[in-house]
Design a protein around this motif. Structure first.
Motif, PDB file in Angstrom:
ATOM      1  N   PHE A  36       0.853  -1.179   0.000  1.00  0.00           N
ATOM      2  CA  PHE A  36       0.000   0.000   0.000  1.00  0.00           C
ATOM      3  C   PHE A  36       0.898   1.242   0.000  1.00  0.00           C
ATOM      4  N   GLY A  37       0.636   2.144  -0.926  1.00  0.00           N
ATOM      5  CA  GLY A  37       1.439   3.357  -1.028  1.00  0.00           C
ATOM      6  C   GLY A  37       2.188   3.392  -2.348  1.00  0.00           C
ATOM      7  N   THR A  38       2.062   4.521  -3.076  1.00  0.00           N
ATOM      8  CA  THR A  38       2.676   4.633  -4.390  1.00  0.00           C
ATOM      9  C   THR A  38       3.688   5.770  -4.471  1.00  0.00           C
ATOM     10  N   LYS A  39       3.809   6.586  -3.409  1.00  0.00           N
ATOM     11  CA  LYS A  39       4.737   7.709  -3.429  1.00  0.00           C
ATOM     12  C   LYS A  39       6.116   7.256  -2.939  1.00  0.00           C
ATOM     13  N   HIS A  40       7.159   7.701  -3.633  1.00  0.00           N
ATOM     14  CA  HIS A  40       8.521   7.289  -3.303  1.00  0.00           C
ATOM     15  C   HIS A  40       9.396   8.483  -2.950  1.00  0.00           C
ATOM     16  N   LEU A  41       8.793   9.603  -2.506  1.00  0.00           N
ATOM     17  CA  LEU A  41       9.564  10.787  -2.130  1.00  0.00           C
ATOM     18  C   LEU A  41       9.833  10.787  -0.639  1.00  0.00           C
ATOM     19  N   ALA A  42      10.826  11.575  -0.213  1.00  0.00           N
ATOM     20  CA  ALA A  42      11.234  11.614   1.189  1.00  0.00           C
ATOM     21  C   ALA A  42      10.041  11.915   2.092  1.00  0.00           C
ATOM     22  N   GLY A  43       9.896  11.121   3.162  1.00  0.00           N
ATOM     23  CA  GLY A  43       8.808  11.314   4.109  1.00  0.00           C
ATOM     24  C   GLY A  43       7.610  10.437   3.855  1.00  0.00           C
ATOM     25  N   HIS A  44       7.511   9.829   2.665  1.00  0.00           N
ATOM     26  CA  HIS A  44       6.358   8.980   2.352  1.00  0.00           C
ATOM     27  C   HIS A  44       6.562   7.571   2.900  1.00  0.00           C
ATOM     28  N   GLU A  45       5.434   6.904   3.182  1.00  0.00           N
ATOM     29  CA  GLU A  45       5.455   5.572   3.760  1.00  0.00           C
ATOM     30  C   GLU A  45       4.883   4.551   2.781  1.00  0.00           C
ATOM     31  N   VAL A  46       5.379   3.309   2.864  1.00  0.00           N
ATOM     32  CA  VAL A  46       4.828   2.174   2.118  1.00  0.00           C
ATOM     33  C   VAL A  46       4.524   1.081   3.132  1.00  0.00           C
ATOM     34  N   HIS A  47       3.323   0.479   3.046  1.00  0.00           N
ATOM     35  CA  HIS A  47       2.878  -0.524   4.012  1.00  0.00           C
ATOM     36  C   HIS A  47       2.739  -1.885   3.330  1.00  0.00           C
ATOM     37  N   PHE A  48       2.966  -2.970   4.099  1.00  0.00           N
ATOM     38  CA  PHE A  48       2.904  -4.318   3.571  1.00  0.00           C
ATOM     39  C   PHE A  48       1.985  -5.180   4.423  1.00  0.00           C
ATOM     40  N   THR A  49       1.249  -6.081   3.781  1.00  0.00           N
ATOM     41  CA  THR A  49       0.463  -7.105   4.468  1.00  0.00           C
ATOM     42  C   THR A  49       0.614  -8.419   3.718  1.00  0.00           C
ATOM     43  N   CYS A  50       0.298  -9.516   4.398  1.00  0.00           N
ATOM     44  CA  CYS A  50       0.421 -10.845   3.790  1.00  0.00           C
ATOM     45  C   CYS A  50      -0.951 -11.467   3.586  1.00  0.00           C
ATOM     46  N   SER A  51      -1.046 -12.345   2.612  1.00  0.00           N
ATOM     47  CA  SER A  51      -2.282 -13.077   2.350  1.00  0.00           C
ATOM     48  C   SER A  51      -2.527 -14.078   3.468  1.00  0.00           C
ATOM     49  N   SER A  52      -3.771 -14.569   3.531  1.00  0.00           N
ATOM     50  CA  SER A  52      -4.125 -15.558   4.544  1.00  0.00           C
ATOM     51  C   SER A  52      -3.241 -16.797   4.390  1.00  0.00           C
ATOM     52  N   GLY A  53      -2.751 -17.301   5.523  1.00  0.00           N
ATOM     53  CA  GLY A  53      -1.867 -18.450   5.498  1.00  0.00           C
ATOM     54  C   GLY A  53      -0.398 -18.087   5.465  1.00  0.00           C
ATOM     55  N   TYR A  54      -0.089 -16.785   5.473  1.00  0.00           N
ATOM     56  CA  TYR A  54       1.294 -16.327   5.444  1.00  0.00           C
ATOM     57  C   TYR A  54       1.514 -15.292   6.548  1.00  0.00           C
ATOM     58  N   GLN A  55       2.707 -15.265   7.106  1.00  0.00           N
ATOM     59  CA  GLN A  55       3.046 -14.376   8.212  1.00  0.00           C
ATOM     60  C   GLN A  55       4.076 -13.356   7.755  1.00  0.00           C
ATOM     61  N   LEU A  56       3.870 -12.073   8.176  1.00  0.00           N
ATOM     62  CA  LEU A  56       4.757 -10.982   7.789  1.00  0.00           C
ATOM     63  C   LEU A  56       6.082 -11.100   8.533  1.00  0.00           C
TER      64      LEU A  56
END
Length: 415
Positions: free
Chosen positions: A69-89
């Motif tokens: 989640f997140g499409t901006k790649h400039l300083a200060g921006h955040e990108v978030h990750f999640t895993c599908s069911s059956g998988y652990q982050l």
């Protein structure tokens, strides 16, 4: 100089000024055309006015069996990750683009946590992973959730045995000297041709075996020759006879909330709420402007802490079913300037205090709106609280902050 000479000089000056005016107008037209072309080329770069000069980080890959989640790649921006069911982050769920053009943290991966790894199936059964669960495919003559029961002599699982209420005598008739017997709907023939009996068909179990699901959304009750569905307390059965719907006690006035409190409907019940404004301290104090909103009183000019405190605090109550599909947008936060007054030229959204860190992400949907997104499935019954804040900036200077306190009730049921 005589009069004619003066008139001649004036005419020459008039011609000279007209020529200068034409050249000046043409120069202005050319300059405006160049400025418009330059402005069009600059506007093609996203948010060039706001992030001019900011360093860009390299694009991050979406982890296998996960989402980003997140499409901006400039300083200060955040990108978030999640895993599908059956998988652990494994690794950070959030990475931030730093001033030097690199991402914080390490690479994120999704690790398989398949329940079949523990070999739960017995007696040669084959384990098959499913959605949040596994299923054992049993060899012949074995049955049960783990293939733990022998079935060589067992009657069909959907047949009700040893209960007189679920047994009936067949209807028989002789046709051409041969006897033909049949059972009523909802029963099946059992026994020998000389000693047959009609046994009830357990429709709840038949549907489960043939379709791999539930006949009723909640509880299926088998009755002689038929079945009926029931719903938990606080829900009503829909006209299809199988689905359940929450009863809105607030709308139907079936609550016992006292004056001064507000009824909030939830899955299978309700709650009476009367949220309170933050306590006063120092120069910071609030006044309740509606049952679900507080506004900060005016601050003294010299109090910086007062100006940094939230200008408004609002309260929101959401009711969710258990195991809601994700990602799901739960809440939107936006700003609007009063008529005749310029609004902020930039907004920043974030997640503050709460009881479910990592369960939500805050994502901008447009220039003036942020969305609270549920990224992890929630199993009820459960209650969560999360604070969402929105900060206003004008010319990169902080103006005001607004806080939305979101209270979430998760039903024990997935409907």
């Amino acid at each position: 100089m005589d009069k004619n000479q003066v008139v001649g000089v004036l005419r020459q000056m008039e011609k000279f000024l007209k020529g200068q005016e034409v050249r000046f107008t043409e120069a202005l037209r050319v300059m405006k055309t160049k400025l418009a072309a330059l402005q069009n080329s600059v506007s093609k770069f996203p948010q060039a006015d706001q992030y001019a000069g900011a360093k860009s980080c390299p694009s991050l890959e979406v982890p296998a069996h996960g989402k980003k989640f997140g499409t901006k790649h400039l300083a200060g921006h955040e990108v978030h990750f999640t895993c599908s069911s059956g998988y652990q982050l494994m690794g950070p769920g959030t990475r931030v683009c730093q001033e030097d053009g690199s991402w914080s943290g390490v690479n994120t991966v999704c690790k398989d946590i398949s329940e079949c790894v523990s070999n739960p199936c017995q007696n040669g059964g084959t384990c098959v992973d499913g959605l949040n669960q596994y299923k054992c495919v049993c060899p012949q003559n074995w049955s049960g959730s783990h293939c733990q029961h022998q079935t060589q002599t067992a009657p069909p699982e959907w047949s009700v045995m040893n209960d007189p209420a679920f047994s009936r005598k067949p209807r028989c008739a002789k046709v051409d000297r041969a006897q033909h017997c049949s059972c009523d709907a909802g029963f099946h023939m059992s026994g020998t041709s000389d000693n047959s009996i009609c046994q009830d068909v357990n429709e709840c179990e038949v549907y489960k075996h043939e379709h791999g699901g539930k006949l009723c959304v909640h509880t299926c009750v088998n009755i002689p020759g038929s079945y009926h569905c029931s719903c938990p307390s606080g829900y009503k059965l829909l006209p299809d006879g199988r689905s359940c719907e929450d009863v809105d006690e607030c709308l139907t006035q079936q609550h016992n909330c006292t004056p001064g409190t507000t009824c909030i409907n939830s899955g299978g019940g309700f709650q009476c709420v009367n949220p309170e404004c933050p306590r006063s301290h120092g120069y910071i104090s609030y006044v309740k402007t509606s049952p679900f909103q507080c506004e900060r009183n005016p601050c003294p000019m010299e109090s910086r802490s007062c100006h940094l405190a939230p200008k408004t605090v609002s309260f929101h109550y959401l009711s969710l079913p258990s195991q809601l599909q994700t990602p799901a947008t739960l809440f939107r936060m936006a700003t609007a300037a009063p008529p005749g007054r310029a609004g902020p030229d930039s907004l920043r959204f974030g997640i503050g205090a709460g009881s479910a860190k990592g369960t939500f992400v805050m994502q901008r949907s447009d220039r003036q709106t942020g969305e609270l997104i549920l990224v992890q499935r929630l199993r009820g019954p459960r209650e969560l609280a999360v604070d969402v804040d929105m900060s206003e900036y004008a010319d990169r200077a902080f103006q005001a902050k607004h806080v939305a306190k979101v209270h979430i009730t998760v039903s024990p049921y997935d409907f």
